[in-house]
Design a protein around this motif. Sequence first.
Motif, PDB file in Angstrom:
ATOM      1  N   GLY A 197       0.843  -1.187   0.000  1.00 56.82           N
ATOM      2  CA  GLY A 197       0.000   0.000   0.000  1.00 56.82           C
ATOM      3  C   GLY A 197       0.877   1.234   0.000  1.00 56.82           C
ATOM      4  O   GLY A 197       1.929   1.254   0.640  1.00 56.82           O
ATOM      5  N   THR A 198       0.464   2.240  -0.733  1.00 53.84           N
ATOM      6  CA  THR A 198       1.219   3.483  -0.771  1.00 53.84           C
ATOM      7  C   THR A 198       0.545   4.510   0.129  1.00 53.84           C
ATOM      8  O   THR A 198      -0.620   4.350   0.513  1.00 53.84           O
ATOM      9  CB  THR A 198       1.312   4.037  -2.206  1.00 53.84           C
TER      10      THR A 198
ATOM     11  N   LEU B  41       2.449  -0.334 -12.970  1.00 52.39           N
ATOM     12  CA  LEU B  41       1.007  -0.098 -13.039  1.00 52.39           C
ATOM     13  C   LEU B  41       0.209  -1.370 -13.299  1.00 52.39           C
ATOM     14  O   LEU B  41      -0.939  -1.475 -12.887  1.00 52.39           O
ATOM     15  CB  LEU B  41       0.696   0.966 -14.100  1.00 52.39           C
TER      16      LEU B  41
ATOM     17  N   ASP C 121      -0.583   7.284  -0.593  1.00 55.40           N
ATOM     18  CA  ASP C 121      -1.725   7.937  -1.230  1.00 55.40           C
ATOM     19  C   ASP C 121      -2.914   6.993  -1.407  1.00 55.40           C
ATOM     20  O   ASP C 121      -3.876   7.305  -2.095  1.00 55.40           O
ATOM     21  CB  ASP C 121      -1.335   8.573  -2.561  1.00 55.40           C
TER      22      ASP C 121
ATOM     23  N   PHE D 129      -0.781  -2.263  -4.641  1.00 57.90           N
ATOM     24  CA  PHE D 129      -0.118  -3.000  -5.711  1.00 57.90           C
ATOM     25  C   PHE D 129       0.040  -4.443  -5.264  1.00 57.90           C
ATOM     26  O   PHE D 129       0.648  -4.726  -4.238  1.00 57.90           O
ATOM     27  CB  PHE D 129       1.242  -2.374  -6.033  1.00 57.90           C
TER      28      PHE D 129
ATOM     29  N   ARG E   8      -3.042   3.825  -2.709  1.00 58.33           N
ATOM     30  CA  ARG E   8      -3.044   2.872  -3.816  1.00 58.33           C
ATOM     31  C   ARG E   8      -2.532   1.523  -3.311  1.00 58.33           C
ATOM     32  O   ARG E   8      -1.790   1.447  -2.341  1.00 58.33           O
ATOM     33  CB  ARG E   8      -2.159   3.392  -4.946  1.00 58.33           C
TER      34      ARG E   8
ATOM     35  N   GLU F 111      -1.222  -2.689 -10.093  1.00 54.23           N
ATOM     36  CA  GLU F 111      -2.111  -1.880  -9.274  1.00 54.23           C
ATOM     37  C   GLU F 111      -3.515  -2.478  -9.280  1.00 54.23           C
ATOM     38  O   GLU F 111      -4.022  -2.901 -10.318  1.00 54.23           O
ATOM     39  CB  GLU F 111      -2.163  -0.444  -9.767  1.00 54.23           C
ATOM     40  N   LYS F 112      -4.123  -2.540  -8.114  1.00 51.76           N
ATOM     41  CA  LYS F 112      -5.467  -3.097  -7.964  1.00 51.76           C
ATOM     42  C   LYS F 112      -6.362  -2.049  -7.318  1.00 51.76           C
ATOM     43  O   LYS F 112      -5.969  -1.421  -6.335  1.00 51.76           O
ATOM     44  CB  LYS F 112      -5.462  -4.344  -7.062  1.00 51.76           C
ATOM     45  N   PRO F 113      -7.578  -1.905  -7.833  1.00 46.44           N
ATOM     46  CA  PRO F 113      -8.537  -1.025  -7.159  1.00 46.44           C
ATOM     47  C   PRO F 113      -8.860  -1.574  -5.775  1.00 46.44           C
ATOM     48  O   PRO F 113      -8.858  -2.793  -5.570  1.00 46.44           O
ATOM     49  CB  PRO F 113      -9.775  -1.069  -8.063  1.00 46.44           C
TER      50      PRO F 113
END
Length: 139
Positions: free
Chosen positions: A78-79, A122, A81, A85, A83, A125-127
């Motif tokens: 988790g980032t 990218l 912001d 991954f 997001r 990346e997962k919603p």
Amino acid sequence: MDYAALSRQERDRLIAEGADPDSVILQSELHNHVIRREGESIDDYTKRHSDTMNAMIRRGVSILNDLLTADVVPSGFGTEDGRFFDLGPESGATKGEYREFSQWLSEVSVAGQTYEVPEKWLKFEKPAGDLNYDSGDRP
């Protein structure tokens, strides 16, 4: 989860998609590439094994871990912001990609800098709605 079967399936998929069979190996097959020499100490063999594995990774060889025994493995990042991954076992990420992503995220997090996620990450990346908390994955 049967990580050995998942790794074999991933290797088969990559080869079916056109990967050179010599560029995708299972971790359990490494001993075929690094044979212990007669009279070689375990320390010397271990160093040579590690050096060979790292050289293979630098050449683009994917070494899929079919020896994993843990029930739960780190699978995502988790980032700050918000997001997420996913580089877990079913993501298609190689061990090298996992290590590289982890190092990149660690460096930008420590620096506290604003960053843009490089395009190569990218695909992982997962919603937030796609996270599967039942499998033990946690951001």
